[in-house]
Write a protein that holds these residues in place. Sequence first.
Motif, mmCIF file in Angstrom:
data_model
loop_
_atom_site.group_PDB
_atom_site.id
_atom_site.type_symbol
_atom_site.label_atom_id
_atom_site.label_comp_id
_atom_site.label_asym_id
_atom_site.label_seq_id
_atom_site.Cartn_x
_atom_site.Cartn_y
_atom_site.Cartn_z
ATOM 1 N N ASP A 129 1.225 -12.178 13.805
ATOM 2 C CA ASP A 129 1.490 -12.491 12.392
ATOM 3 C C ASP A 129 0.410 -11.897 11.500
ATOM 4 N N LEU A 130 -0.837 -12.036 11.913
ATOM 5 C CA LEU A 130 -1.946 -11.514 11.112
ATOM 6 C C LEU A 130 -1.842 -10.002 10.958
ATOM 7 N N THR A 131 -1.515 -9.316 12.044
ATOM 8 C CA THR A 131 -1.371 -7.861 11.991
ATOM 9 C C THR A 131 -0.235 -7.455 11.066
ATOM 10 N N ALA A 132 0.902 -8.172 11.176
ATOM 11 C CA ALA A 132 2.071 -7.837 10.360
ATOM 12 C C ALA A 132 1.768 -7.975 8.870
ATOM 13 N N TYR A 133 1.103 -9.062 8.477
ATOM 14 C CA TYR A 133 0.834 -9.275 7.053
ATOM 15 C C TYR A 133 -0.303 -8.392 6.550
ATOM 16 N N ALA A 134 -1.268 -8.091 7.411
ATOM 17 C CA ALA A 134 -2.315 -7.144 7.014
ATOM 18 C C ALA A 134 -1.702 -5.776 6.742
ATOM 19 N N ASN A 135 -0.780 -5.356 7.617
ATOM 20 C CA ASN A 135 -0.112 -4.063 7.426
ATOM 21 C C ASN A 135 0.769 -4.076 6.178
ATOM 22 N N MET A 136 1.443 -5.206 5.936
ATOM 23 C CA MET A 136 2.296 -5.307 4.755
ATOM 24 C C MET A 136 1.460 -5.224 3.489
ATOM 25 N N TYR A 137 0.317 -5.888 3.476
ATOM 26 C CA TYR A 137 -0.529 -5.818 2.281
ATOM 27 C C TYR A 137 -1.024 -4.393 2.056
ATOM 28 N N ASP A 138 -1.395 -3.725 3.123
ATOM 29 C CA ASP A 138 -1.855 -2.333 2.993
ATOM 30 C C ASP A 138 -0.750 -1.440 2.437
ATOM 31 N N LEU A 139 0.501 -1.685 2.870
ATOM 32 C CA LEU A 139 1.618 -0.910 2.351
ATOM 33 C C LEU A 139 1.820 -1.170 0.865
ATOM 34 N N LEU A 140 1.777 -2.433 0.477
ATOM 35 C CA LEU A 140 1.928 -2.787 -0.934
ATOM 36 C C LEU A 140 0.792 -2.190 -1.770
ATOM 37 N N ARG A 141 -0.420 -2.267 -1.261
ATOM 38 C CA ARG A 141 -1.578 -1.750 -2.003
ATOM 39 C C ARG A 141 -1.494 -0.235 -2.191
ATOM 40 N N SER A 142 -1.071 0.468 -1.130
ATOM 41 C CA SER A 142 -0.990 1.927 -1.237
ATOM 42 C C SER A 142 0.148 2.365 -2.154
ATOM 43 N N SER A 143 1.154 1.500 -2.315
ATOM 44 C CA SER A 143 2.293 1.824 -3.179
ATOM 45 C C SER A 143 2.072 1.387 -4.624
ATOM 46 N N ALA A 144 1.124 0.481 -4.835
ATOM 47 C CA ALA A 144 0.864 -0.052 -6.176
ATOM 48 C C ALA A 144 0.070 0.944 -7.016
ATOM 49 N N LEU A 145 0.105 0.744 -8.318
ATOM 50 C CA LEU A 145 -0.718 1.538 -9.214
ATOM 51 C C LEU A 145 -2.194 1.242 -8.963
ATOM 52 N N ALA A 146 -3.039 2.228 -9.190
ATOM 53 C CA ALA A 146 -4.479 2.023 -9.094
ATOM 54 C C ALA A 146 -4.900 0.978 -10.132
ATOM 55 N N PRO A 147 -6.059 0.341 -9.952
ATOM 56 C CA PRO A 147 -6.484 -0.703 -10.900
ATOM 57 C C PRO A 147 -6.498 -0.251 -12.353
ATOM 58 N N ASP A 148 -7.010 0.942 -12.639
ATOM 59 C CA ASP A 148 -7.045 1.415 -14.033
ATOM 60 C C ASP A 148 -5.641 1.607 -14.594
ATOM 61 N N ALA A 149 -4.756 2.197 -13.787
ATOM 62 C CA ALA A 149 -3.379 2.400 -14.226
ATOM 63 C C ALA A 149 -2.655 1.068 -14.377
ATOM 64 N N SER A 150 -2.981 0.123 -13.511
ATOM 65 C CA SER A 150 -2.384 -1.213 -13.606
ATOM 66 C C SER A 150 -2.799 -1.895 -14.902
ATOM 67 N N ALA A 151 -4.095 -1.786 -15.239
ATOM 68 C CA ALA A 151 -4.577 -2.382 -16.485
ATOM 69 C C ALA A 151 -3.901 -1.734 -17.696
ATOM 70 N N LYS A 152 -3.692 -0.432 -17.608
ATOM 71 C CA LYS A 152 -3.015 0.276 -18.701
ATOM 72 C C LYS A 152 -1.597 -0.243 -18.874
ATOM 73 N N LEU A 153 -0.895 -0.453 -17.767
ATOM 74 C CA LEU A 153 0.474 -0.972 -17.836
ATOM 75 C C LEU A 153 0.475 -2.369 -18.458
#
Length: 289
Positions: free
Chosen positions: A252-276
């Motif tokens: 379970d820990l591996t699955a959710y760690a991998n899922m978070y990494d996928l979400l993070r890599s797909s999300a906007l960078a912090p500066d771009a997120s703040a701009k949005l």
Amino acid sequence: MPAGGRPTVRSRRLGTALKQYRHAAKLDQPQAAEIIAASQARVSRLESGHVTARVIEVRLLLDAYGVTDPEVRAKLEELAKHSKNRGWWLEHAAHLRPDYVDHIALEDDATYIREWQPVLFPGLTQTLAYAEALATDHPNYLAPERIAQLAKVREARQSKIEEGGTTYSTILWEPVVAQPLVRPEIHREQLAAILEIGKRKNVTVQVLPFSTGALGSVTSAFSTFSFDAEPVVEAVALENLRGTSVLEGSEDLTAYANMYDLLRSSALAPDASAKLIRGVLRSLKDDAS
């Protein structure tokens, strides 16, 4: 025995670790019982977290299991020392669900907290007005005094981030930012607050945009917790209809760690997120004028 006769998060973490090291050493519970001159039943209860191991027991077991890493040993000894400690939240325990108490204990111990939230702003970032608005609209009626109690708990939870006591990262799906679930003025205040929170050195805020398609709908909200100098996921909390469930199994820990990494890599960078977020805030202010 852990408070209330049920395993605490700390006693359970200690027991899980001792069990894993016993298995790695290829020893069974009767053999572990001989090492600490106790019954097999006590070893079973230690490993389930229903009782807390004494520091001397932890040392003897780790010696027998061949665990020599000083950091690992120190961490488990600390868990043994503090498993029964009363956390600040226990003064509110009569008004909190047991699963919520577990969640708070994880937050309080964590060195890294990472959250995915596809529906709401995370509790650790919510303004008082936003939290109260959500509680008021809760399908199960909450009395005003209970809402006030929960608000105090939420404020205390947030203090660890404000004081820099943990490294905190959150990923919000764009609907959380763009589609108000509360009154517009409360939503605007919350957007301004998340922008300020994101400026802290120990905080990272990212937004997963609509353009990533269905990724935001793949999993419900979850939080991961790490308790050492490195952000290795050691517990996961899932929000569900009945409250919060804590996962600690390695798969379970591996699955959710991998899922978070996928979400993070797909999300906007912090500066771009703040701009949005700033763009949404401006548009809401324009609509209000």
